[in-house]
Motif scaffolding. Structure first.
Motif, short mmCIF file in Angstrom:
data_model
loop_
_atom_site.label_atom_id
_atom_site.label_comp_id
_atom_site.label_asym_id
_atom_site.label_seq_id
_atom_site.Cartn_x
_atom_site.Cartn_y
_atom_site.Cartn_z
N GLY A 83 0.82 -1.21 0.00
CA GLY A 83 0.00 0.00 0.00
C GLY A 83 0.85 1.25 0.00
N GLU A 84 0.20 2.37 0.10
CA GLU A 84 0.92 3.63 0.05
C GLU A 84 1.64 3.87 1.37
OE1 GLU A 84 -1.68 6.74 -0.95
OE2 GLU A 84 -2.15 5.98 -2.95
N ARG A 85 2.77 4.52 1.28
CA ARG A 85 3.55 4.84 2.47
C ARG A 85 2.87 5.96 3.23
NH1 ARG A 85 7.43 8.66 3.48
NH2 ARG A 85 7.33 9.34 1.32
N PRO A 86 2.70 5.82 4.55
CA PRO A 86 2.07 6.88 5.31
C PRO A 86 2.93 8.14 5.31
CG PRO A 86 2.96 5.21 6.76
CD PRO A 86 3.04 4.66 5.37
N ALA A 87 2.26 9.28 5.24
CA ALA A 87 2.98 10.55 5.18
C ALA A 87 3.71 10.80 6.50
CB ALA A 87 2.01 11.69 4.89
N GLY A 88 4.91 11.36 6.38
CA GLY A 88 5.67 11.72 7.57
C GLY A 88 6.33 10.57 8.29
N SER A 89 6.47 9.41 7.63
CA SER A 89 7.08 8.27 8.29
C SER A 89 8.60 8.29 8.23
CB SER A 89 6.57 6.97 7.66
OG SER A 89 6.94 6.93 6.29
N SER A 90 9.19 9.13 7.39
CA SER A 90 10.64 9.23 7.26
C SER A 90 11.14 10.46 7.99
CB SER A 90 11.06 9.29 5.79
OG SER A 90 10.66 8.13 5.11
N VAL A 91 12.39 10.36 8.44
CA VAL A 91 13.02 11.46 9.16
C VAL A 91 14.17 11.98 8.31
CG1 VAL A 91 14.24 12.15 11.25
CG2 VAL A 91 12.40 10.45 11.37
N VAL A 92 14.22 13.27 8.11
CA VAL A 92 15.27 13.93 7.34
C VAL A 92 16.14 14.73 8.30
CG1 VAL A 92 15.80 15.52 5.46
CG2 VAL A 92 13.78 14.05 5.32
N VAL A 93 17.45 14.49 8.25
CA VAL A 93 18.38 15.14 9.16
C VAL A 93 19.45 15.84 8.34
CG1 VAL A 93 20.01 14.79 11.05
CG2 VAL A 93 17.97 13.36 10.89
N ALA A 94 19.81 17.05 8.74
CA ALA A 94 20.87 17.79 8.06
C ALA A 94 22.21 17.10 8.30
CB ALA A 94 20.92 19.23 8.55
N SER A 95 23.09 17.18 7.32
CA SER A 95 24.39 16.52 7.45
C SER A 95 25.20 17.12 8.60
CB SER A 95 25.16 16.64 6.14
OG SER A 95 25.35 18.02 5.80
N THR A 96 24.97 18.40 8.92
CA THR A 96 25.70 19.02 10.02
C THR A 96 25.26 18.49 11.38
OG1 THR A 96 24.08 20.82 9.95
CG2 THR A 96 26.15 21.13 8.75
N ASP A 97 24.04 17.93 11.44
CA ASP A 97 23.53 17.38 12.69
C ASP A 97 23.72 15.87 12.80
OD1 ASP A 97 22.68 19.94 13.28
OD2 ASP A 97 20.68 19.61 12.43
N ALA A 98 24.14 15.24 11.70
CA ALA A 98 24.27 13.78 11.71
C ALA A 98 25.39 13.33 12.63
CB ALA A 98 24.51 13.25 10.30
N GLN A 99 26.46 14.14 12.75
CA GLN A 99 27.58 13.77 13.61
C GLN A 99 27.17 13.67 15.07
OE1 GLN A 99 30.50 12.79 12.48
NE2 GLN A 99 31.17 12.31 14.57
N THR A 100 26.17 14.48 15.46
CA THR A 100 25.68 14.41 16.83
C THR A 100 25.09 13.05 17.14
OG1 THR A 100 25.22 16.78 16.74
CG2 THR A 100 24.21 15.54 18.53
N GLN A 101 24.35 12.50 16.16
CA GLN A 101 23.79 11.17 16.36
C GLN A 101 24.87 10.10 16.41
OE1 GLN A 101 20.69 10.28 13.59
NE2 GLN A 101 19.49 12.12 14.06
N VAL A 102 25.91 10.29 15.63
CA VAL A 102 27.01 9.32 15.65
C VAL A 102 27.73 9.34 16.99
CG1 VAL A 102 29.22 8.70 14.59
CG2 VAL A 102 27.32 9.43 13.15
N ASP A 103 27.98 10.53 17.52
CA ASP A 103 28.68 10.65 18.80
C ASP A 103 27.85 10.11 19.96
OD1 ASP A 103 30.75 11.80 17.41
OD2 ASP A 103 30.10 13.85 17.80
N SER A 104 26.52 10.22 19.84
CA SER A 104 25.66 9.76 20.93
C SER A 104 25.52 8.23 20.95
CB SER A 104 24.27 10.41 20.81
OG SER A 104 23.64 10.02 19.59
N GLN A 105 25.94 7.56 19.89
CA GLN A 105 25.86 6.11 19.82
C GLN A 105 27.25 5.55 19.53
OE1 GLN A 105 22.90 5.31 16.81
NE2 GLN A 105 21.22 5.57 18.24
N PRO A 106 28.11 5.44 20.53
CA PRO A 106 29.46 4.92 20.30
C PRO A 106 29.44 3.44 19.96
CG PRO A 106 29.05 5.17 22.64
CD PRO A 106 27.86 5.75 21.95
#
Length: 472
Positions: A46-69
């Motif tokens: 079926g169709e993908r529900p709207a808003g199910s994906s998350v878009v993150v800026a590349s400048t903020d992606a490093q924060t997620q990497v550092d928070s998950q060692p």
């Protein structure tokens, strides 16, 4: 009202994964016989529900990497090959021949993860809980956070893992999921027996989706065919983030762990283990394990220094020349036969040693493989030693790349190789001549480690000079 369109039938080769519109007795792609089976199309989600994906800026992606060692498993050799430990949300595929010790390695790594990161769910599709539990007792790998289950339905495995993601009251969160093996687990949403290409694709896709969505690392075991390739389609290796190969020889207790694919680290690192009755023991200093300790030098033997990622290894190259009756044979174990033929031609043309009419046998002690050109000089000196029936000087080590014109070319990280040789008591190093600045920097580095007086560096510009220095 028009009838809904019927999905086109897909026929998939179980050997190579090629897709065709009909059945063939012989696969047009890999030419395997009777390997094409029908694959039912998956249901329309079926169709993908709207808003199910998350878009993150590349400048903020490093924060997620550092928070998950990374999550180290406690086995330094495994963490070395992985690049420091398991990355949250990654999927690792471990392959190896039957009986090599894959389950033993995973259980020892699982108990290390359970002590450090939280709950580890170990799902076995090949053995019962009693069988896995008995192995845990033998390996002393039991822990309250290591949970065992014997299940072949992937939906049930993921349901149990999902229930433990956040952890109940007083319970640690889920740290990792291990599935042993992917060929024995099946999805109820697909037809076919476990292990066929449709089931492998469905199971792996669900495991990848689970790992990426919840940020939990997943490790799966893959069977290996007779020719040493991972069973199943090549798509399996493309879906995962890392592919580890566990190798060994039935006649030796040494086991080697390599990475043939790693999205989060190097593929050049090597882990070395020794199989014992109580499990795998890490070998922190492989050079000592691979070198043969003799009271006197042996004819046809030469030690070289090779690099496996960041680790220098000292390996012994042995050569034996014998009279040939007919066409000369070239038998190599751990050495590229094409490169051996080139080295023998160079030895004949530029060193005046005619060996092309003899049977040549070359072996690398310990079952290791020499892949980098830095081992050329050691192979050549071992052949020259066997031809002259004269051993090299005691404590000699040689490394360097050889060109077709007979010249020696410098190799990278000579300083690391020389330091490893000096640490193990090899005091005479034959290496390619380098510019004055590079040679001075190498000597200064040895002096800073108080090794300059104990190590003799002998620089050679050609094959003839290296042979003269080796037997002087």
């Amino acid at each position: 009202m028009s009838k809904p369109k019927r999905a086109a039938q897909r026929w998939v080769c179980q050997a190579c994964g090629a897709v065709s519109s009909g059945w063939f007795g012989k696969c047009p792609s890999c030419e395997a016989w009777n390997s094409i089976e029908q694959e039912l199309p998956p249901p329309n989600p079926g169709e993908r529900p709207a808003g199910s994906s998350v878009v993150v800026a590349s400048t903020d992606a490093q924060t997620q990497v550092d928070s998950q060692p990374r999550r180290p498993c406690g086995l330094a050799e495994v963490d070395r090959v992985l690049g420091g430990g398991l990355v949250p949300g990654s999927v690792v595929l471990l392959g190896g021949p039957p009986g090599i010790g894959k389950s033993t390695l995973l259980l020892q790594a699982s108990v290390g993860l359970a002590r450090r990161t939280g709950i580890v769910l170990y799902a076995s599709g090949e053995e019962s809980i009693a069988q896995v539990g008995s192995r845990c007792a033998r390996l002393a790998a039991s822990h309250k956070n290591l949970l065992l289950m014997a299940e072949q339905r992937i939906e049930e495995v993921l349901a149990q893992a999902t229930d433990r993601i956040r952890g109940a009251a007083g319970q640690p969160p889920l740290g990792a999921v291990i599935v042993d093996s992917v060929q024995t687990v099946y999805s109820t949403a697909q037809d076919g027996l476990p292990g066929n290409i449709t089931q492998i694709r469905a199971v792996t896709s669900q495991l990848v989706a689970f790992a990426k969505h919840h940020g939990v690392p997943v490790v799966v075991v893959g069977h290996v065919t007779k020719d040493g390739q991972l069973a199943g389609p090549r798509l399996l290796e493309h879906l995962v983030d890392a592919v580890l190969s566990f190798e060994g020889d039935e006649e030796r207790a040494t086991r080697l762990l390599r990475a043939t694919k790693n999205r989060f680290g190097s593929t050049q690192e090597l882990g070395v283990f020794e199989m014992r009755g109580d499990g795998l023991r890490e070998i922190a200093n492989p050079s000592e394990a691979f070198l043969t300790h003799r009271e006197a030098p042996a004819i046809g033997s030469c030690v070289t220094a090779t690099l496996e990622g960041s680790r220098p290894l000292l390996l012994e190259v042995q050569a034996l020349l014998a009279a040939s009756f007919g066409n000369p044979r070239r038998t190599c174990v751990g050495v590229d036969p094409i490169r051996l033929a080139m080295l023998m031609a160079v030895l004949d043309r530029h060193a005046g040693l005619f060996v092309l009419d003899q049977d040549v046998f070359v072996n690398v002690v310990g079952g290791m493989r020499l892949s980098e050109p830095a081992s050329d000089l050691a192979v050549l000196l071992a052949i020259a030693s066997s031809h002259r029936r004269q051993p090299l000087a005691p404590g000699t080590i040689a490394f360097g790349e050889i060109g077709l014109t007979g010249e020696l070319r410098p190799v990278p990280r000579s300083e690391t190789r020389v330091q490893e040789a000096a640490r193990l008591g090899l005091k005479r190093v034959i290496l390619p001549a380098a510019p004055k600045q590079a040679a001075r920097a190498l000597k200064d580095s040895l002096d800073s480690l108080h090794l300059g007086a104990s190590v003799e560096l002998r620089f050679a510009r050609s094959v003839a000079e290296a042979i003269e220095l080796g037997f002087a």
